[in-house]
Design an enzyme around this catalytic site. Structure first.
Site, PDB file in Angstrom:
ATOM      1  N   HIS A   8      31.605  44.758  29.419  1.00 12.45           N
ATOM      2  CA  HIS A   8      32.819  44.246  29.784  1.00 12.45           C
ATOM      3  C   HIS A   8      33.588  45.389  30.355  1.00 12.45           C
ATOM      4  O   HIS A   8      33.577  46.667  30.094  1.00 12.45           O
ATOM      5  CB  HIS A   8      33.382  43.475  28.979  1.00 12.45           C
ATOM      6  CG  HIS A   8      33.268  42.014  28.737  1.00 12.45           C
ATOM      7  ND1 HIS A   8      33.108  41.540  27.517  1.00 12.45           N
ATOM      8  CD2 HIS A   8      32.344  41.281  29.434  1.00 12.45           C
ATOM      9  CE1 HIS A   8      32.506  40.392  27.527  1.00 12.45           C
ATOM     10  NE2 HIS A   8      32.211  40.299  28.816  1.00 12.45           N
ATOM     11  N   LYS A  12      33.192  49.826  29.605  1.00 13.57           N
ATOM     12  CA  LYS A  12      32.435  50.422  30.225  1.00 13.57           C
ATOM     13  C   LYS A  12      32.180  51.734  29.920  1.00 13.57           C
ATOM     14  O   LYS A  12      31.270  52.514  30.020  1.00 13.57           O
ATOM     15  CB  LYS A  12      32.712  50.280  31.958  1.00 13.57           C
ATOM     16  CG  LYS A  12      32.328  48.851  32.224  1.00 13.57           C
ATOM     17  CD  LYS A  12      32.160  48.829  33.862  1.00 13.57           C
ATOM     18  CE  LYS A  12      31.990  47.184  34.212  1.00 13.57           C
ATOM     19  NZ  LYS A  12      31.262  46.602  33.628  1.00 13.57           N
ATOM     20  N   THR A  34      23.785  44.956  34.381  1.00 13.42           N
ATOM     21  CA  THR A  34      24.365  44.244  35.418  1.00 13.42           C
ATOM     22  C   THR A  34      25.003  45.348  36.423  1.00 13.42           C
ATOM     23  O   THR A  34      25.259  46.277  36.176  1.00 13.42           O
ATOM     24  CB  THR A  34      25.623  43.459  34.607  1.00 13.42           C
ATOM     25  OG1 THR A  34      26.282  44.239  33.483  1.00 13.42           O
ATOM     26  CG2 THR A  34      25.031  42.121  33.830  1.00 13.42           C
ATOM     27  N   GLY A  35      25.382  44.662  37.511  1.00 16.26           N
ATOM     28  CA  GLY A  35      25.744  45.636  38.607  1.00 16.26           C
ATOM     29  C   GLY A  35      26.741  46.866  38.261  1.00 16.26           C
ATOM     30  O   GLY A  35      26.201  48.150  38.471  1.00 16.26           O
ATOM     31  N   THR A  36      27.990  46.795  37.897  1.00 16.30           N
ATOM     32  CA  THR A  36      28.846  47.834  37.924  1.00 16.30           C
ATOM     33  C   THR A  36      28.487  48.780  36.689  1.00 16.30           C
ATOM     34  O   THR A  36      28.555  50.039  36.755  1.00 16.30           O
ATOM     35  CB  THR A  36      30.233  47.466  37.911  1.00 16.30           C
ATOM     36  OG1 THR A  36      30.520  46.640  38.583  1.00 16.30           O
ATOM     37  CG2 THR A  36      31.360  48.507  38.053  1.00 16.30           C
ATOM     38  N   THR A  37      28.114  48.099  35.477  1.00 13.02           N
ATOM     39  CA  THR A  37      27.813  48.927  34.397  1.00 13.02           C
ATOM     40  C   THR A  37      26.369  49.732  34.687  1.00 13.02           C
ATOM     41  O   THR A  37      26.408  50.919  34.424  1.00 13.02           O
ATOM     42  CB  THR A  37      27.372  48.057  33.173  1.00 13.02           C
ATOM     43  OG1 THR A  37      28.486  47.013  32.902  1.00 13.02           O
ATOM     44  CG2 THR A  37      27.045  48.732  31.944  1.00 13.02           C
ATOM     45  N   GLY A  55      28.144  40.678  36.046  1.00 15.46           N
ATOM     46  CA  GLY A  55      28.342  39.800  35.144  1.00 15.46           C
ATOM     47  C   GLY A  55      28.899  38.282  35.606  1.00 15.46           C
ATOM     48  O   GLY A  55      28.332  37.241  35.864  1.00 15.46           O
ATOM     49  N   ASP A  60      24.831  38.271  34.051  1.00 18.09           N
ATOM     50  CA  ASP A  60      24.196  37.867  32.690  1.00 18.09           C
ATOM     51  C   ASP A  60      23.308  36.884  32.877  1.00 18.09           C
ATOM     52  O   ASP A  60      22.233  36.831  31.942  1.00 18.09           O
ATOM     53  CB  ASP A  60      25.486  37.398  31.994  1.00 18.09           C
ATOM     54  CG  ASP A  60      26.894  38.288  31.762  1.00 18.09           C
ATOM     55  OD1 ASP A  60      26.471  39.327  31.822  1.00 18.09           O
ATOM     56  OD2 ASP A  60      27.765  37.651  31.753  1.00 18.09           O
ATOM     57  N   HIS A  87      33.876  34.351  32.838  1.00 13.18           N
ATOM     58  CA  HIS A  87      32.683  33.965  32.643  1.00 13.18           C
ATOM     59  C   HIS A  87      31.948  33.812  31.424  1.00 13.18           C
ATOM     60  O   HIS A  87      30.727  33.879  30.891  1.00 13.18           O
ATOM     61  CB  HIS A  87      31.410  34.726  33.606  1.00 13.18           C
ATOM     62  CG  HIS A  87      31.577  36.204  32.992  1.00 13.18           C
ATOM     63  ND1 HIS A  87      32.345  37.192  32.897  1.00 13.18           N
ATOM     64  CD2 HIS A  87      30.497  36.727  32.387  1.00 13.18           C
ATOM     65  CE1 HIS A  87      32.125  38.361  32.290  1.00 13.18           C
ATOM     66  NE2 HIS A  87      30.833  38.128  32.145  1.00 13.18           N
TER      67      HIS A  87
END
Length: 139
Positions: A8, A12, A34-37, A55, A60, A87
């Protein structure tokens, strides 16, 4: 082993610190995120990471699909328990899938450290058993 990295927003930086600290171990495995992570971990460590959507946009669920296909071995999901997530049903579904398919899940850095250190020691044999339909053969 296939390892999922999810964090989350407020977690991060913890995930990045963790990935830097355990870079050498993580480098021996296939990483998904997941994308940004995934982007931030890749930038900080140089590790190759297969990135899904963020996410809230379905990332997710994409990782959940791999779990349901028995194609994920470990999930490191640094959750923010103090902030409501838009989400949240997706988060709950992912955690449920880990329980249904007996996928080790760490939701904080302490648990992740225990799991990754044991992964490095080779004590995740049960995943090979699960992948081979209940036998302990790895060939």
């Amino acid at each position: 082993m296939n390892i999922a990295l999810i964090a989350h927003d407020k977690k991060k930086s913890d995930m990045i610190q963790f990935a830097i600290a355990y870079r050498d171990i993580l480098a021996d495995h296939t990483l998904y995120a997941t994308g940004t992570t995934g982007l931030r971990v890749k930038e900080a460590t140089g590790l190759p990471i297969h990135r899904f959507q963020s996410g809230p946009l379905g990332g997710d669920q994409q990782i959940g699909a791999l779990i349901a296909d028995n194609a994920m071995d470990l999930v490191l999901f640094f959750r923010d328990p103090l902030t409501a997530q838009p989400h949240e049903p997706d988060v709950s579904a992912l955690i449920r899938l880990c329980d249904v398919y007996t996928i080790p899940l760490a939701t904080n850095m302490g648990t992740a450290e225990i799991l990754v250190r044991n992964l490095n020691k080779g004590t995740f044999d049960f995943r090979d058993v699960a992948k081979n339909g209940g036998t302990n053969e790895t060939t």
